[in-house]
Write a protein that holds these residues in place. Structure first.
Motif, PDB file in Angstrom:
ATOM      1  N   MET A 179      -8.616  -0.746  -1.023  1.00 19.39           N
ATOM      2  CA  MET A 179      -7.829  -0.490   0.183  1.00 19.39           C
ATOM      3  C   MET A 179      -8.660   0.261   1.218  1.00 19.39           C
ATOM      4  SD  MET A 179      -4.651  -1.672   0.115  1.00 19.39           S
ATOM      5  CE  MET A 179      -3.617  -0.657   1.161  1.00 19.39           C
ATOM      6  N   ALA A 230      -0.135  -2.856  -2.779  1.00 18.90           N
ATOM      7  CA  ALA A 230       0.091  -2.114  -1.543  1.00 18.90           C
ATOM      8  C   ALA A 230      -0.424  -2.924  -0.362  1.00 18.90           C
ATOM      9  CB  ALA A 230      -0.604  -0.754  -1.590  1.00 18.90           C
ATOM     10  N   THR A 281      -4.976   1.106  -4.933  1.00 21.61           N
ATOM     11  CA  THR A 281      -3.722   1.243  -4.180  1.00 21.61           C
ATOM     12  C   THR A 281      -3.197   2.676  -4.155  1.00 21.61           C
ATOM     13  OG1 THR A 281      -2.308   0.837  -6.101  1.00 21.61           O
ATOM     14  CG2 THR A 281      -3.073  -1.100  -4.879  1.00 21.61           C
TER      15      THR A 281
END
Length: 224
Positions: free
Chosen positions: A1, A57, A176
């Motif tokens: 991420m 996510a 995430t």
């Protein structure tokens, strides 16, 4: 991420896109299932595999003309620690397995974090006492506690940021982890407009990422 956010931020700054979605999913519980079949002592290299959890996510980044948004986006690789964690496809059970020299990996992350943060903050003319909320990588509660104490001692700050932990609910959801924690803070109305949030990531290898930002109107859209 964190890597995705870095790429998305560059796309937006270059004018390639106005909005960008970063998505990450973790289906890594197989390493926990496989580890549970082989672990015999606390020194087993697969012990850290028992901490992981599955998660997904997504975050949408948009061009922003206000004073909110990213202030720091940095990553650094410490390849000399690459032998402390190893993952591969299991030949004995379905899925993968992971072997970690857990104590050495945690020590490496703790030893490098403060200097990494200091260099990044100086580069962007920020100080640690300006941070309101710290979301570290959710590896273990002990590591989070020791890491936070190390940072406070290193920077000698009077103002202590709120250190977030959601391990009790989700365990280590790897890439995430920071955005799941941020989502729950927003849903619980525990973020105020203008507060400065720091995400500190550690990936086995060792890779560190640092993101510092402030939120504006998005705070009003959650937890209602």
């Amino acid at each position: 991420m964190i890597s995705g956010v870095l790429i998305a931020d560059n796309f937006i700054k270059q004018g390639i896109v106005r909005n960008c979605m970063v998505v990450s999913g973790e289906f890594i519980s197989t390493i926990a299932h496989n580890a549970s079949k082989t672990i015999s002592t606390f020194d087993t290299k697969e012990l850290a595999s028992l901490t992981v959890g599955d998660a997904g996510a997504a975050v949408i980044l948009s061009r922003n003309e206000s004073d909110a948004g990213f202030e720091v986006l940095e990553q650094n690789t410490y390849a000399r620690y690459q032998n402390l964690c190893y993952g591969a496809l299991s030949t004995s059970f379905p899925g993968a397995y992971m072997q970690t020299l857990m104590k050495k990996l945690h020590k490496a992350a703790l030893d490098e974090s403060a200097d990494f943060i200091e260099v990044c903050l100086k580069k962007h003319q920020l100080s640690f006492d300006k941070i309101d909320i710290l979301i570290p990588h959710q590896t273990s509660q002990k590591a989070i506690n020791i890491g936070a104490k190390r940072l406070l001692n290193h920077f000698k700050v009077k103002k202590v940021p709120k250190v977030v932990s959601n391990l009790e609910l989700y365990g280590n959801t790897a890439s995430t982890t920071h955005f799941i924690a941020l989502y729950h803070l927003l849903m619980a109305k525990k973020v105020q407009k203008g507060e400065r949030i720091m995400l500190l990531s550690h990936a086995s290898g060792l890779v560190m990422g640092l993101v510092v930002f402030r939120l504006n109107a998005i705070v009003d859209r959650y937890g209602n």
